[in-house]
Design a protein around this motif. Structure first.
Motif, PDB file in Angstrom:
ATOM      1  N   THR A  55     -24.389  36.038 -18.814  1.00  9.85           N
ATOM      2  CA  THR A  55     -25.379  36.194 -19.874  1.00  9.85           C
ATOM      3  C   THR A  55     -25.723  34.811 -20.424  1.00  9.85           C
ATOM      4  OG1 THR A  55     -25.914  37.345 -21.943  1.00  9.85           O
ATOM      5  CG2 THR A  55     -23.688  36.460 -21.751  1.00  9.85           C
ATOM      6  N   TRP A  56     -26.975  34.626 -20.816  1.00 10.30           N
ATOM      7  CA  TRP A  56     -27.329  33.338 -21.422  1.00 10.30           C
ATOM      8  C   TRP A  56     -26.728  33.295 -22.826  1.00 10.30           C
ATOM      9  CZ3 TRP A  56     -29.989  32.327 -25.947  1.00 10.30           C
ATOM     10  CH2 TRP A  56     -30.672  33.394 -26.522  1.00 10.30           C
ATOM     11  N   ILE A  57     -26.237  32.135 -23.224  1.00 15.07           N
ATOM     12  CA  ILE A  57     -25.678  31.991 -24.572  1.00 15.07           C
ATOM     13  C   ILE A  57     -26.383  30.895 -25.368  1.00 15.07           C
ATOM     14  CG2 ILE A  57     -23.425  32.933 -23.955  1.00 15.07           C
ATOM     15  CD1 ILE A  57     -22.351  30.059 -23.869  1.00 15.07           C
ATOM     16  N   ALA A  58     -27.120  30.017 -24.683  1.00 16.83           N
ATOM     17  CA  ALA A  58     -27.864  28.974 -25.395  1.00 16.83           C
ATOM     18  C   ALA A  58     -29.012  28.506 -24.518  1.00 16.83           C
ATOM     19  CB  ALA A  58     -26.951  27.798 -25.742  1.00 16.83           C
ATOM     20  N   ARG A  59     -30.150  28.185 -25.146  1.00 17.85           N
ATOM     21  CA  ARG A  59     -31.270  27.691 -24.363  1.00 17.85           C
ATOM     22  C   ARG A  59     -32.151  26.767 -25.189  1.00 17.85           C
ATOM     23  NH1 ARG A  59     -33.842  33.593 -23.223  1.00 17.85           N
ATOM     24  NH2 ARG A  59     -34.513  34.142 -25.316  1.00 17.85           N
ATOM     25  N   MET A  60     -32.770  25.825 -24.490  1.00 15.38           N
ATOM     26  CA  MET A  60     -33.706  24.877 -25.078  1.00 15.38           C
ATOM     27  C   MET A  60     -34.964  24.903 -24.225  1.00 15.38           C
ATOM     28  SD  MET A  60     -30.908  21.834 -25.672  1.00 15.38           S
ATOM     29  CE  MET A  60     -31.841  20.834 -26.832  1.00 15.38           C
ATOM     30  N   ASP A  61     -36.131  24.865 -24.870  1.00 16.47           N
ATOM     31  CA  ASP A  61     -37.362  24.975 -24.105  1.00 16.47           C
ATOM     32  C   ASP A  61     -38.453  24.086 -24.684  1.00 16.47           C
ATOM     33  OD1 ASP A  61     -37.359  27.190 -26.258  1.00 16.47           O
ATOM     34  OD2 ASP A  61     -39.469  27.079 -25.691  1.00 16.47           O
ATOM     35  N   LYS A 114     -23.544  20.710 -21.338  1.00 19.30           N
ATOM     36  CA  LYS A 114     -22.253  20.485 -20.688  1.00 19.30           C
ATOM     37  C   LYS A 114     -21.220  20.010 -21.718  1.00 19.30           C
ATOM     38  CE  LYS A 114     -22.202  18.463 -16.670  1.00 19.30           C
ATOM     39  NZ  LYS A 114     -22.498  17.570 -15.524  1.00 19.30           N
ATOM     40  N   ARG A 115     -21.647  19.113 -22.586  1.00 16.67           N
ATOM     41  CA  ARG A 115     -20.735  18.555 -23.585  1.00 16.67           C
ATOM     42  C   ARG A 115     -20.331  19.584 -24.631  1.00 16.67           C
ATOM     43  NH1 ARG A 115     -23.299  14.173 -27.423  1.00 16.67           N
ATOM     44  NH2 ARG A 115     -23.600  15.970 -28.780  1.00 16.67           N
ATOM     45  N   GLU A 116     -21.270  20.460 -25.000  1.00 19.00           N
ATOM     46  CA  GLU A 116     -21.033  21.374 -26.113  1.00 19.00           C
ATOM     47  C   GLU A 116     -20.781  22.817 -25.670  1.00 19.00           C
ATOM     48  OE1 GLU A 116     -20.620  20.108 -28.908  1.00 19.00           O
ATOM     49  OE2 GLU A 116     -21.663  18.182 -28.818  1.00 19.00           O
ATOM     50  N   ALA A 117     -20.477  23.035 -24.402  1.00 18.77           N
ATOM     51  CA  ALA A 117     -20.308  24.404 -23.897  1.00 18.77           C
ATOM     52  C   ALA A 117     -19.272  25.195 -24.689  1.00 18.77           C
ATOM     53  CB  ALA A 117     -19.930  24.367 -22.411  1.00 18.77           C
ATOM     54  N   ALA A 118     -18.150  24.581 -25.022  1.00 16.35           N
ATOM     55  CA  ALA A 118     -17.090  25.290 -25.748  1.00 16.35           C
ATOM     56  C   ALA A 118     -17.585  25.781 -27.110  1.00 16.35           C
ATOM     57  CB  ALA A 118     -15.870  24.394 -25.912  1.00 16.35           C
ATOM     58  N   TYR A 119     -18.403  24.973 -27.774  1.00 16.71           N
ATOM     59  CA  TYR A 119     -18.950  25.379 -29.068  1.00 16.71           C
ATOM     60  C   TYR A 119     -19.822  26.619 -28.918  1.00 16.71           C
ATOM     61  CZ  TYR A 119     -22.163  25.470 -33.016  1.00 16.71           C
ATOM     62  OH  TYR A 119     -22.932  25.883 -34.087  1.00 16.71           O
ATOM     63  N   PHE A 120     -20.728  26.617 -27.938  1.00 16.03           N
ATOM     64  CA  PHE A 120     -21.644  27.746 -27.783  1.00 16.03           C
ATOM     65  C   PHE A 120     -20.910  29.011 -27.327  1.00 16.03           C
ATOM     66  CE2 PHE A 120     -24.622  24.098 -27.302  1.00 16.03           C
ATOM     67  CZ  PHE A 120     -25.399  24.381 -28.423  1.00 16.03           C
ATOM     68  N   ILE A 121     -19.837  28.852 -26.575  1.00 17.21           N
ATOM     69  CA  ILE A 121     -19.008  30.013 -26.218  1.00 17.21           C
ATOM     70  C   ILE A 121     -18.362  30.600 -27.468  1.00 17.21           C
ATOM     71  CG2 ILE A 121     -16.907  30.741 -25.021  1.00 17.21           C
ATOM     72  CD1 ILE A 121     -17.616  28.702 -22.832  1.00 17.21           C
ATOM     73  N   ASP A 122     -17.838  29.733 -28.328  1.00 17.04           N
ATOM     74  CA  ASP A 122     -17.200  30.210 -29.558  1.00 17.04           C
ATOM     75  C   ASP A 122     -18.191  30.950 -30.453  1.00 17.04           C
ATOM     76  OD1 ASP A 122     -14.710  29.304 -28.899  1.00 17.04           O
ATOM     77  OD2 ASP A 122     -14.798  27.486 -30.130  1.00 17.04           O
ATOM     78  N   VAL A 123     -19.429  30.441 -30.535  1.00 14.64           N
ATOM     79  CA  VAL A 123     -20.443  31.123 -31.349  1.00 14.64           C
ATOM     80  C   VAL A 123     -20.803  32.461 -30.713  1.00 14.64           C
ATOM     81  CG1 VAL A 123     -22.819  31.028 -32.196  1.00 14.64           C
ATOM     82  CG2 VAL A 123     -21.370  28.997 -32.329  1.00 14.64           C
ATOM     83  N   TYR A 124     -20.964  32.485 -29.397  1.00 18.20           N
ATOM     84  CA  TYR A 124     -21.289  33.742 -28.721  1.00 18.20           C
ATOM     85  C   TYR A 124     -20.175  34.777 -28.920  1.00 18.20           C
ATOM     86  CZ  TYR A 124     -22.070  37.214 -25.128  1.00 18.20           C
ATOM     87  OH  TYR A 124     -22.250  38.416 -24.483  1.00 18.20           O
ATOM     88  N   GLU A 125     -18.938  34.345 -28.786  1.00 16.15           N
ATOM     89  CA  GLU A 125     -17.795  35.242 -28.965  1.00 16.15           C
ATOM     90  C   GLU A 125     -17.526  35.550 -30.434  1.00 16.15           C
ATOM     91  OE1 GLU A 125     -16.230  36.719 -26.656  1.00 16.15           O
ATOM     92  OE2 GLU A 125     -16.412  35.570 -24.795  1.00 16.15           O
ATOM     93  N   GLU A 126     -18.284  34.889 -31.327  1.00 15.57           N
ATOM     94  CA  GLU A 126     -18.198  35.095 -32.776  1.00 15.57           C
ATOM     95  C   GLU A 126     -16.836  34.697 -33.334  1.00 15.57           C
ATOM     96  OE1 GLU A 126     -19.652  39.033 -33.641  1.00 15.57           O
ATOM     97  OE2 GLU A 126     -21.426  38.731 -32.395  1.00 15.57           O
ATOM     98  N   ARG A 127     -16.276  33.638 -32.721  1.00 18.14           N
ATOM     99  CA  ARG A 127     -15.053  33.062 -33.258  1.00 18.14           C
ATOM    100  C   ARG A 127     -15.351  32.014 -34.318  1.00 18.14           C
ATOM    101  NH1 ARG A 127     -13.357  33.449 -27.597  1.00 18.14           N
ATOM    102  NH2 ARG A 127     -14.164  31.342 -27.219  1.00 18.14           N
ATOM    103  N   ARG A 128     -16.625  31.632 -34.405  1.00 13.91           N
ATOM    104  CA  ARG A 128     -17.028  30.671 -35.434  1.00 13.91           C
ATOM    105  C   ARG A 128     -18.470  30.949 -35.816  1.00 13.91           C
ATOM    106  NH1 ARG A 128     -16.848  24.797 -33.332  1.00 13.91           N
ATOM    107  NH2 ARG A 128     -17.779  24.476 -35.367  1.00 13.91           N
ATOM    108  N   SER A 129     -18.842  30.484 -36.992  1.00 10.68           N
ATOM    109  CA  SER A 129     -20.219  30.638 -37.457  1.00 10.68           C
ATOM    110  C   SER A 129     -21.064  29.491 -36.909  1.00 10.68           C
ATOM    111  CB  SER A 129     -20.281  30.630 -38.984  1.00 10.68           C
ATOM    112  OG  SER A 129     -19.577  31.733 -39.501  1.00 10.68           O
ATOM    113  N   PRO A 130     -22.315  29.754 -36.602  1.00  4.46           N
ATOM    114  CA  PRO A 130     -23.163  28.691 -36.039  1.00  4.46           C
ATOM    115  C   PRO A 130     -23.541  27.642 -37.065  1.00  4.46           C
ATOM    116  CG  PRO A 130     -24.438  30.669 -36.427  1.00  4.46           C
ATOM    117  CD  PRO A 130     -23.017  31.032 -36.692  1.00  4.46           C
TER     118      PRO A 130
END
Length: 207
Positions: A55-61, A114-130
């Motif tokens: 599933t997509w968890i972050a995108r820039m366009d 690539k650098r911030e993947a862990a952050y976006f995973i945590d937000v997707y999993e709702e372990r942290r607030s964005p």
């Protein structure tokens, strides 16, 4: 290897490795007379292994060809961030001035995910607030408003897994350089000069 399907409707669509087994990046961009008028960079997360599901968890366009598109040169860089049980959130990123080369911007966005993947995973999993709530000590208010993620054109990205060839960072740079009639070294150098603050320092818009 099973992977998320590529963005559709672009002149060039590729998978790019993140260096993690549970994440992949997809990149789509158009080529018009040594210019890149439109692109989509997405970070995918593998939410299941049996069966494999992404599933997509972050995108820039960026899209300067449509009135409904997000133009990073007028609105700045932002990230649409998905969450498991809540609506996507939009983060306005603090960054240095963007170069005219869209290839440089794409290359930098890929590195950023690539650098911030862990952050976006945590937000997707709702372990942290964005993001972090902005402080407006002067009483001002944020002025930019961002196009909701739903306006990223329907059908541009299919969620179903697919077999894919994954290109390297160097191969992506070569494709971007070819699209703009530049050298790979110029793209790498331009991308390295773009500074983007961590997403923890972003302004949350339309949560």
């Amino acid at each position: 290897m099973s992977a998320p399907s590529l963005p559709t409707g672009y002149d060039v669509s590729k998978h790019v490795s993140t260096g993690r087994r549970d994440c992949l990046i997809t990149v789509g961009f158009d080529r018009r007379r040594r210019r890149i008028p439109r692109f989509l960079v997405q970070l995918y997360y593998r939410v299941s292994t049996d069966p494999i599901e992404w599933t997509w968890i972050a995108r820039m366009d960026h899209n300067e060809t449509s009135a409904l598109g997000h133009d990073v040169y007028h609105e700045g860089l932002h990230v649409d961030v998905d969450r498991q049980s809540k609506r996507p959130v939009h983060l306005k990123l603090a960054h240095s001035p963007l170069p005219s080369s869209r290839g440089d911007v794409i290359r930098r966005c890929v590195n950023y995910f690539k650098r911030e993947a862990a952050y976006f995973i945590d937000v997707y999993e709702e372990r942290r607030s964005p993001g972090r709530p902005p402080s407006w000590s002067d009483g001002g208010k944020p002025t930019p408003t961002f196009i909701p993620s739903q306006r990223v054109e329907e059908g541009m990205s299919r969620e179903a897994p697919a077999d894919a060839d994954i290109i390297s960072d160097e191969e992506l740079t070569e494709l971007l350089a070819e699209a703009e009639g530049r050298t790979p070294e110029e793209v790498e150098r331009g991308a390295a000069e773009i500074e983007i603050a961590p997403p923890e320092e972003a302004t949350v818009v339309d949560e």
